[in-house]
Design a protein around this motif. Structure first.
Motif, mmCIF file in Angstrom:
data_model
loop_
_atom_site.group_PDB
_atom_site.id
_atom_site.type_symbol
_atom_site.label_atom_id
_atom_site.label_comp_id
_atom_site.label_asym_id
_atom_site.label_seq_id
_atom_site.Cartn_x
_atom_site.Cartn_y
_atom_site.Cartn_z
ATOM 1 N N SER A 76 45.631 -4.225 30.516
ATOM 2 C CA SER A 76 44.459 -3.673 31.115
ATOM 3 C C SER A 76 44.345 -2.627 30.021
ATOM 4 N N CYS A 77 46.190 -1.919 28.839
ATOM 5 C CA CYS A 77 45.386 -0.715 28.221
ATOM 6 C C CYS A 77 45.846 -1.488 27.084
ATOM 7 N N TYR A 78 45.175 -1.455 25.600
ATOM 8 C CA TYR A 78 45.776 -1.948 24.469
ATOM 9 C C TYR A 78 45.531 -0.331 23.441
ATOM 10 N N GLN A 79 46.482 -1.035 22.153
ATOM 11 C CA GLN A 79 46.706 -0.201 21.298
ATOM 12 C C GLN A 79 45.863 -0.662 19.908
ATOM 13 N N TYR A 80 44.674 0.305 19.690
ATOM 14 C CA TYR A 80 44.009 0.059 18.637
ATOM 15 C C TYR A 80 44.886 0.570 17.084
ATOM 16 N N LYS A 81 44.174 -0.157 16.582
ATOM 17 C CA LYS A 81 44.531 0.243 15.006
ATOM 18 C C LYS A 81 43.581 0.534 14.473
ATOM 19 N N VAL A 82 43.257 2.321 13.925
ATOM 20 C CA VAL A 82 41.998 3.153 13.705
ATOM 21 C C VAL A 82 41.722 2.270 12.589
ATOM 22 N N GLY A 83 40.290 1.893 12.112
ATOM 23 C CA GLY A 83 39.939 1.238 11.297
ATOM 24 C C GLY A 83 40.348 -0.390 11.319
ATOM 25 N N ILE B 260 40.236 7.797 3.233
ATOM 26 C CA ILE B 260 38.937 8.147 3.204
ATOM 27 C C ILE B 260 38.187 7.196 2.426
ATOM 28 N N PRO B 261 36.689 7.191 3.028
ATOM 29 C CA PRO B 261 36.013 5.887 3.199
ATOM 30 C C PRO B 261 35.313 5.270 1.950
ATOM 31 N N THR B 262 35.719 3.895 1.530
ATOM 32 C CA THR B 262 34.752 3.918 0.194
ATOM 33 C C THR B 262 33.602 3.130 -0.066
ATOM 34 N N SER B 263 33.056 3.993 -1.061
ATOM 35 C CA SER B 263 31.762 3.718 -1.625
ATOM 36 C C SER B 263 30.902 2.270 -0.573
ATOM 37 N N ALA B 264 31.476 1.621 -0.310
ATOM 38 C CA ALA B 264 31.617 0.173 0.127
ATOM 39 C C ALA B 264 30.925 0.755 0.813
ATOM 40 N N ASN B 265 31.617 0.968 2.296
ATOM 41 C CA ASN B 265 31.453 1.235 3.746
ATOM 42 C C ASN B 265 32.283 2.609 3.881
ATOM 43 N N VAL C 109 32.870 3.786 7.953
ATOM 44 C CA VAL C 109 33.827 3.122 8.696
ATOM 45 C C VAL C 109 33.940 3.893 9.615
ATOM 46 N N TYR C 110 34.275 4.672 9.937
ATOM 47 C CA TYR C 110 35.062 5.849 11.275
ATOM 48 C C TYR C 110 33.943 5.296 12.660
ATOM 49 N N SER C 111 32.843 5.578 12.276
ATOM 50 C CA SER C 111 31.734 5.894 12.795
ATOM 51 C C SER C 111 31.152 4.858 13.318
ATOM 52 N N PHE C 112 30.843 3.521 12.736
ATOM 53 C CA PHE C 112 31.584 1.806 13.021
ATOM 54 C C PHE C 112 31.961 1.619 13.810
ATOM 55 N N TRP C 113 33.717 1.746 13.309
ATOM 56 C CA TRP C 113 34.405 0.777 13.799
ATOM 57 C C TRP C 113 34.558 1.880 15.971
ATOM 58 N N SER C 114 34.159 3.350 15.325
ATOM 59 C CA SER C 114 34.241 3.338 17.207
ATOM 60 C C SER C 114 33.169 3.346 17.782
ATOM 61 N N LYS C 115 32.011 2.827 17.496
ATOM 62 C CA LYS C 115 30.671 1.878 18.155
ATOM 63 C C LYS C 115 31.015 0.369 18.434
ATOM 64 N N TYR C 116 32.272 -0.010 18.462
ATOM 65 C CA TYR C 116 32.373 -1.561 18.550
ATOM 66 C C TYR C 116 33.257 -1.409 19.806
ATOM 67 N N HIS C 117 33.962 -0.382 20.078
ATOM 68 C CA HIS C 117 34.998 -0.126 20.705
ATOM 69 C C HIS C 117 35.096 0.604 21.604
ATOM 70 N N THR C 118 35.195 0.124 23.413
ATOM 71 C CA THR C 118 35.118 0.663 24.593
ATOM 72 C C THR C 118 36.459 1.269 24.447
ATOM 73 N N HIS D 272 38.748 16.186 2.547
ATOM 74 C CA HIS D 272 38.863 14.224 2.999
ATOM 75 C C HIS D 272 37.706 14.624 3.748
ATOM 76 N N CYS D 273 37.554 15.522 5.305
ATOM 77 C CA CYS D 273 36.818 15.197 6.172
ATOM 78 C C CYS D 273 34.897 15.431 5.434
ATOM 79 N N GLU D 274 34.863 16.073 4.753
ATOM 80 C CA GLU D 274 33.531 16.126 4.294
ATOM 81 C C GLU D 274 33.377 14.306 3.458
ATOM 82 N N LYS D 275 34.407 13.950 2.858
ATOM 83 C CA LYS D 275 34.024 12.432 2.740
ATOM 84 C C LYS D 275 33.786 11.564 3.131
ATOM 85 N N LYS D 276 33.775 12.041 4.865
ATOM 86 C CA LYS D 276 33.634 11.258 5.365
ATOM 87 C C LYS D 276 35.006 10.479 6.823
ATOM 88 N N GLN D 277 36.308 10.868 5.837
ATOM 89 C CA GLN D 277 37.358 10.560 6.700
ATOM 90 C C GLN D 277 36.895 11.187 7.487
#
Length: 192
Positions: free
Chosen positions: A26-33, A40-45, A48-57, A119-124
């Motif tokens: 019942s417990c999972y280990q999630y690799k962030v991203g 730092i997220p790339t300009s193509a994505n 990445v972290y806001s989308f990633w967190s929305k697709y996991h419970t 890095h935070c300002e660059k959406k990390q």
């Protein structure tokens, strides 16, 4: 050691075995991203972290694994206010070993960012929501919590398997229940 033949005792042992099997899966280990390392997220994505967190419970007992070059980055847990303003002062938790594991021990909102200025300002940065054990929304009275970095195990194999998303857990639970029933029947047949 005496053999116990009471049906009530056998049911009790079968139930305990069932619980152990359920806890194990019942417990999972999630690799962030997922396939991307913490960075730092790339300009193509850029989200990445806001989308990633929305697709996991996330649930209590799960953990987040942040992978990054330790000489180039770090992870800090911060308050919501510091997350929104990218303020790196007074973090709740600081991790910098490149293989950082955050254990989820309470429901609530959790906020992470890189500990490197800029890095935070660059959406990390990452925000996750953890539900109560019954799947209901958390109470705002709960605050973020984590085990200290020294108490969390660190894994040398950074290219291990990625946990399946929770949407596939229903087939896993069916398998666990079936396995528990077979084991309980085998134990009951052997003892009787």
């Amino acid at each position: 050691m005496a053999i116990v033949r009471s049906p009530k005792t056998l049911i009790f042992y079968a139930f305990q075995l069932f619980l152990l099997v359920q806890i194990q899966v019942s417990c999972y280990q999630y690799k962030v991203g997922d396939l991307d390392a913490w960075g730092i997220p790339t300009s193509a994505n850029p989200k990445v972290y806001s989308f990633w967190s929305k697709y996991h419970t996330f649930k209590i007992g799960d953990s987040l694994l942040f992978l990054y070059p330790p000489s180039q980055d770090s992870v800090i847990q911060v308050t919501e206010q510091n997350y929104n303003s990218c303020n790196l002062t007074d973090p709740i938790l600081y991790m910098n070993n490149g293989n950082s594991l955050f254990n989820i021990t309470k429901p609530g909102e959790f906020y992470f960012t890189s500990g490197v200025p800029g890095h935070c300002e660059k959406k990390q940065k990452l925000q996750i929501s953890v539900l109560l054990g019954n799947g209901s929304a958390y109470s705002p009275s709960y605050g973020p919590s984590a085990l200290p970095d020294t108490a969390a195990p660190s894994y040398a194999n950074v290219f291990g398997t990625i946990p399946l998303p929770p949407s596939s857990s229903s087939s896993r639970n069916t398998y666990s229940i079936l396995l528990s029933a077979i084991l309980a029947a085998a134990i009951s047949a052997k003892i009787m």
